[in-house]
Enzyme design. Structure first.
Site, PDB file in Angstrom:
ATOM      1  N   ALA A  13      33.312  32.635  38.490  1.00  0.00           N
ATOM      2  CA  ALA A  13      34.144  33.489  37.662  1.00  0.00           C
ATOM      3  C   ALA A  13      35.726  33.217  38.290  1.00  0.00           C
ATOM      4  CB  ALA A  13      33.913  34.647  37.980  1.00  0.00           C
ATOM      5  N   ALA A  14      35.837  32.251  38.999  1.00  0.00           N
ATOM      6  CA  ALA A  14      37.284  31.844  39.146  1.00  0.00           C
ATOM      7  C   ALA A  14      38.369  31.652  38.205  1.00  0.00           C
ATOM      8  CB  ALA A  14      37.396  30.834  40.399  1.00  0.00           C
ATOM      9  N   GLY A  15      37.969  30.750  37.298  1.00  0.00           N
ATOM     10  CA  GLY A  15      38.652  30.679  36.217  1.00  0.00           C
ATOM     11  C   GLY A  15      38.744  31.962  35.280  1.00  0.00           C
ATOM     12  N   ASP A  16      38.026  32.807  35.007  1.00  0.00           N
ATOM     13  CA  ASP A  16      37.922  34.106  34.515  1.00  0.00           C
ATOM     14  C   ASP A  16      38.835  34.783  34.960  1.00  0.00           C
ATOM     15  OD1 ASP A  16      36.006  33.224  32.739  1.00  0.00           O
ATOM     16  OD2 ASP A  16      34.219  33.893  34.015  1.00  0.00           O
TER      17      ASP A  16
END
Length: 312
Positions: free
Chosen positions: A255-258
């Site tokens: 979820a880093a990109g989110d």
């Protein structure tokens, strides 16, 4: 941070089934994992929670999407309500399971994701109509590619017509029709997605710049290539710049990109300039990778501001 206009999120919601494991099993092989847990996820849900924790304005983040009529769906919806997210446009679909994603996390924090989209795949004109109904008070629309592309296309075109900036994460990578991104204000591919879209092996900042220029030349106003621990390359009108990363201990990159997109969206919706909004996104991503889970790992506004201040 200024007052934030509404952040509208159209996208997928999956219950994440997470396995920590020393390595992935090979064909026909059993490789024992070390831990299993569940957490609400999905790119749309993750971005909504990231935005809500940064915006700190009850109801200013609105989630548009579908869940099934099962326990996972209700658990995901309740988690978002607890975060102050407006779920009045989150539709419950009968006789189908909610989306799930099986995620294997390796010791270095890298993750391998196998989703089954369930109710997400049934998103239709109801969802694009719901987006349209929410645009009047919106400061940004956040989208990804986990729900059917015609729904996303109708929504981003309507947002552009209404003068609402659109941030789109081109994940998962899909074959999209010509002109699909024509209404997108900011496209945010990671290294793998940028490599696929530009046919360039994005391994460093120089390659990210070349890929961003190539992608932007297709008619997209701004391209931001996220590079993990190498930072993010921003390519836009008058801007061609690498933003340095925050040095943090990585627990998991789920979820880093989110988290980045949620922070970027809040920055845009609160009137920040592009680079400051991108830095807020990077701070949000850095906080996320330092924790387990997906939505549970998102940082708060106070944490993001403290991180930004410490690196100013």
């Amino acid at each position: 941070m200024k007052d934030v206009k509404d952040v509208i999120v159209l996208g997928g919601l999956n219950m994440d089934l997470i396995v920590d494991t020393p390595r992935l099993a090979g064909p026909g092989e059993t490789a024992e994992g070390t831990r299993f847990y569940t957490t609400p996820g999905g790119k749309g849900g993750n971005q909504a929670v990231a935005a809500a924790r940064l915006a700190q304005s009850n109801g200013s983040v609105k989630m548009v999407g579908r869940i099934g009529d099962d326990g996972f769906g209700e658990e995901m919806a309740q988690f978002m309500r607890n975060e102050g997210i407006d779920t009045s446009l989150l539709r419950r679909t009968e006789n189908i399971a909610s989306g799930i994603a099986v995620i294997f996390i390796l010791p270095d924090g890298e993750n391998h994701v196998n989703p089954v989209y369930g109710a997400n795949a049934l998103c239709d004109s109801q969802q694009s109509d719901d987006v349209i109904s929410a645009l009047a008070s919106a400061g940004v629309l956040l989208c990804q590619q986990e729900v059917p592309l015609p729904v996303t296309k109708a929504s981003i075109d309507a947002a552009a017509k209404a003068g609402v900036p659109v941030v789109l994460d081109p994940a998962p990578v899909r074959d999209v029709p010509n002109g699909f991104y024509s209404s997108v204000s900011v496209l945010t591919p990671n290294q793998g997605e940028a490599s696929a879209m530009a046919n360039i092996d994005v391994v460093d900042a120089d390659a990210a710049r070349k890929a961003a220029v190539t992608i932007r030349n297709t008619g997209i106003e701004t391209v931001i290539v996220t590079l993990g621990d190498q930072g993010a390359w921003v390519e836009s009108n008058g801007i061609s710049e690498l933003l340095d990363p925050f040095n943090v201990d990585v627990v998991a990159t789920v979820a880093a990109g989110d988290a980045f997109n949620g922070g970027l969206g809040v920055g845009i919706a609160s009137g920040m300039d592009l680079l400051d909004a991108a830095r807020l996104g990077m701070a949000s991503g850095a906080l996320c990778v330092g924790r387990d889970g997906a939505q549970e790992a998102m940082g708060t506004r106070a944490e993001a501001e403290a991180l930004l201040a410490s690196h100013s």
